[in-house]
Design a protein around this motif. Structure first.
Motif, short mmCIF file in Angstrom:
data_model
loop_
_atom_site.label_atom_id
_atom_site.label_comp_id
_atom_site.label_asym_id
_atom_site.label_seq_id
_atom_site.Cartn_x
_atom_site.Cartn_y
_atom_site.Cartn_z
N MET A 1 40.11 57.68 -7.82
CA MET A 1 39.05 56.95 -7.95
C MET A 1 39.21 55.76 -7.04
O MET A 1 40.03 55.05 -6.94
CB MET A 1 38.87 56.77 -9.52
N ASP A 2 37.88 55.49 -6.28
CA ASP A 2 37.60 54.13 -5.57
C ASP A 2 38.04 52.90 -6.19
O ASP A 2 37.71 52.68 -7.51
CB ASP A 2 36.51 54.18 -4.81
N LYS A 3 38.70 52.19 -5.80
CA LYS A 3 38.93 50.79 -6.31
C LYS A 3 37.46 49.88 -6.38
O LYS A 3 36.72 50.03 -5.48
CB LYS A 3 39.92 49.78 -5.67
N VAL A 4 37.48 49.04 -7.46
CA VAL A 4 35.94 48.28 -7.45
C VAL A 4 36.46 46.90 -7.48
O VAL A 4 37.17 46.46 -8.19
CB VAL A 4 34.98 48.74 -8.43
N TYR A 5 35.41 46.39 -6.68
CA TYR A 5 35.74 44.66 -6.44
C TYR A 5 34.53 43.95 -6.88
O TYR A 5 33.28 44.31 -6.71
CB TYR A 5 36.15 44.52 -5.00
N LEU A 6 34.91 42.78 -7.30
CA LEU A 6 33.85 41.69 -7.66
C LEU A 6 34.10 40.63 -6.24
O LEU A 6 35.17 40.06 -6.09
CB LEU A 6 34.35 40.82 -8.87
N ALA A 227 37.79 37.34 -3.67
CA ALA A 227 37.54 38.50 -4.35
C ALA A 227 38.56 39.20 -5.18
O ALA A 227 39.78 38.79 -5.07
CB ALA A 227 37.14 39.87 -3.29
N VAL A 228 38.26 39.85 -6.16
CA VAL A 228 39.28 40.21 -7.15
C VAL A 228 38.66 41.88 -7.53
O VAL A 228 37.72 42.34 -7.40
CB VAL A 228 39.30 39.59 -8.48
N GLU A 229 39.95 42.67 -7.69
CA GLU A 229 39.60 44.00 -8.11
C GLU A 229 39.41 44.11 -9.70
O GLU A 229 40.00 43.37 -10.47
CB GLU A 229 40.96 44.82 -8.06
N ILE A 230 38.55 44.73 -10.21
CA ILE A 230 38.28 45.07 -11.55
C ILE A 230 39.15 46.13 -12.27
O ILE A 230 38.88 47.14 -11.89
CB ILE A 230 36.71 45.46 -11.86
N LEU A 231 40.22 45.90 -12.53
CA LEU A 231 41.27 46.76 -13.02
C LEU A 231 40.85 47.58 -14.27
O LEU A 231 41.08 48.71 -14.54
CB LEU A 231 42.49 46.00 -13.35
N GLY A 232 40.28 46.85 -15.31
CA GLY A 232 40.09 47.26 -16.53
C GLY A 232 38.81 46.50 -17.33
O GLY A 232 38.88 45.53 -17.15
N GLU A 233 38.20 46.96 -18.20
CA GLU A 233 37.06 46.43 -18.98
C GLU A 233 37.04 47.49 -20.44
O GLU A 233 36.96 48.57 -20.41
CB GLU A 233 35.89 46.23 -18.21
N ALA A 234 36.49 46.84 -21.47
CA ALA A 234 36.09 47.57 -22.42
C ALA A 234 35.29 46.53 -23.51
O ALA A 234 35.19 45.24 -23.40
CB ALA A 234 37.26 48.00 -23.22
N SER A 235 34.50 47.35 -24.51
CA SER A 235 33.69 46.72 -25.48
C SER A 235 33.77 47.26 -26.62
O SER A 235 34.01 48.46 -26.93
CB SER A 235 32.16 46.70 -24.89
N ARG A 236 33.92 46.44 -27.60
CA ARG A 236 34.05 46.99 -29.01
C ARG A 236 33.26 46.08 -29.93
O ARG A 236 32.93 44.88 -29.95
CB ARG A 236 35.46 46.76 -29.58
N ASN A 237 32.65 46.75 -31.06
CA ASN A 237 31.59 45.81 -31.94
C ASN A 237 32.48 46.12 -33.55
O ASN A 237 32.53 47.16 -33.79
CB ASN A 237 30.28 46.58 -32.06
N ALA A 375 37.66 42.15 -19.97
CA ALA A 375 37.78 42.56 -18.42
C ALA A 375 38.95 41.91 -18.03
O ALA A 375 39.28 40.67 -17.95
CB ALA A 375 36.53 42.33 -17.69
N ILE A 376 39.51 42.85 -17.23
CA ILE A 376 40.86 42.43 -16.49
C ILE A 376 40.75 42.10 -14.93
O ILE A 376 40.13 43.36 -14.43
CB ILE A 376 42.14 43.11 -16.55
N PHE A 377 41.08 41.31 -14.31
CA PHE A 377 40.82 41.00 -12.78
C PHE A 377 42.20 40.79 -12.11
O PHE A 377 43.04 40.10 -12.76
CB PHE A 377 39.80 39.92 -12.74
N LYS A 378 42.42 41.36 -10.80
CA LYS A 378 43.18 41.11 -9.98
C LYS A 378 43.24 40.74 -8.74
O LYS A 378 42.06 40.94 -8.11
CB LYS A 378 44.23 42.39 -9.72
N LYS A 379 43.74 39.68 -8.36
CA LYS A 379 43.57 38.98 -6.96
C LYS A 379 43.65 39.99 -5.75
O LYS A 379 44.59 40.76 -6.02
CB LYS A 379 44.63 37.80 -6.85
N VAL A 380 42.94 40.02 -4.79
CA VAL A 380 43.06 40.89 -3.58
C VAL A 380 43.75 40.33 -2.46
O VAL A 380 44.64 40.83 -1.83
CB VAL A 380 41.57 41.43 -3.06
#
Length: 381
Positions: A1-6, A227-237, A375-380
């Motif tokens: 899966m491609d990496k996705v960046y902000l 820019a950062v890589e978006i490593l993981g994200e989740a939502s819960r109610n 959401a978790i972000f990693k430095k590029v």
């Protein structure tokens, strides 16, 4: 899966009309919150962060608009135009737009407003910005209380991962209006001082207004310095209450757990946490419990609400952008105004802006209705 960046981003705030202006002032410990006496909005003086009308009008006029836009639409257009220009891409059918807001053009319902009442519909806001910039796909408008900004980044990431779009622009914004302030005032949640998240002497929340935008992409050739890589994200109610958070931090804890699992990280891999931190009693306490349950009690933590106030649907996006710059510059920004811990569980509050080596950060948000997002972000670079 491609990496996705902000990547490319623009903050339009009382600090200025770009991200660099905001970062510069935050590094110096300067709050944009000012004591305001506007009885058209609230009977008593209140602290807020707002842009001057003439500054907005002048900046918007430079875009060469062909029709009249609301103040929120103008703010979003100013921010988004800069981010689109920086990305240097054609707005074709492979490019999406996500709009994050809590109340949109709610001010068009107030007496004396020159716009039609229909302008308050979120779908109309989406159509106006889509048409203004020439996007070839309908905008997705996310209005999920105060998690909207982080959730917008998460949805943009999913769109790119799933191949729906190659690139997604995200823009968020909310105004300081009579409707919004009267609501928080009715909760007796507004502070008569600059807010102090997680602090024992805090007295409540401040409301601010900004517009923020960012570019989400899988194209490594279109990455900004921060820019950062978006490593993981989740939502819960947690479905606890219409306005009160879970007393056990259940929804936020589960969001953090799920985001860590998707990122394939353990809590000790997080270098710092950008919390929601509204400076209200129940929110700050809930976060403290959730962070402790998630093994993050020793991780450096800040809330940026003392700089901008709570910017509602823009807050998560705004604070993520500041987190990107924090990683890039290897600096932890202080939790402005903090004096003494005011929650029942231990937290490692950043009390002084400090240079340090950073690689990852966690952004969290929580809102009315029991919604929680992480959401978790990693430095590029």
């Amino acid at each position: 899966m491609d990496k996705v960046y902000l990547s490319y981003n623009t903050i339009v705030s009382a600090y200025g009309l770009d991200s660099a202006s905001a970062i510069s002032q935050i590094k110096q410990g300067v709050s944009s919150l000012k004591l305001t006496d506007d009885k058209n909005i609230l009977p008593n003086p209140f602290y807020t962060s707002r842009l001057e009308d003439d500054i907005i009008e002048k900046a918007f006029a430079q875009l060469g608009p062909s029709e009249k836009m609301t103040q929120l639409e103008q703010l979003m257009a100013i921010s988004l135009s800069k981010t689109i220009k920086a990305s240097d891409i054609e707005l074709n059918e492979r490019v999406g737009l996500i709009i994050s807001t809590t109340k949109g053009n709610i001010d068009t319902l107030e007496s004396g407003n020159s716009f039609s009442k229909e302008r308050a519909y979120l779908s109309v806001l989406g159509k106006k910005l889509t048409y203004f910039f020439g996007f070839q796909n309908d905008a997705l408008v996310l209005s999920n209380a105060c998690v909207s900004g982080v959730l917008a980044i998460a949805i943009a990431k999913r769109f790119v991962e799933q191949g729906k779009y190659d690139h997604v622009f995200v823009v968020g914004g909310d105004l300081v209006t009579q409707f919004i302030l009267s609501g928080f005032n009715a909760f007796q949640a507004l502070s008569d001082e600059i807010c102090r998240p997680y602090c024992k002497t805090r007295t409540g929340i401040n409301i601010g207004e900004v517009a923020a935008s960012a570019f989400v992409t899988k194209d490594v050739q279109r990455l900004s310095e921060e820019a950062v890589e978006i490593l993981g994200e989740a939502s819960r109610n947690d479905a606890n209450h219409i306005s009160g958070p879970s007393r056990t931090g259940e929804g936020l804890h589960r969001s953090i757990q799920a985001a860590l699992a998707q990122a394939d990280l353990t809590p000790d891999a997080i270098d710092y946490v950008s919390g929601h931190g509204t400076a209200t009693l129940f929110n700050d306490e809930m976060e403290a419990i959730a962070f402790n349950r998630s093994g993050l009690q020793d991780t450096p933590l800040n809330s940026l609400k003392g700089y901008f106030g709570h910017t509602l649907g823009a807050s998560g996006l705004l604070e993520t952008i500041i987190g990107m710059h924090s990683l890039h510059q290897n600096i932890l920004f202080s939790n402005l105004g903090f004096q003494e811990l005011g929650v029942s569980e231990p937290l490692n509050i950043i009390q002084k802006t400090t240079p340090t080596t950073l690689k990852t950060f966690l952004k969290t948000a929580s809102g009315f209705g029991g919604c929680n997002t992480a959401a978790i972000f990693k430095k590029v670079n």
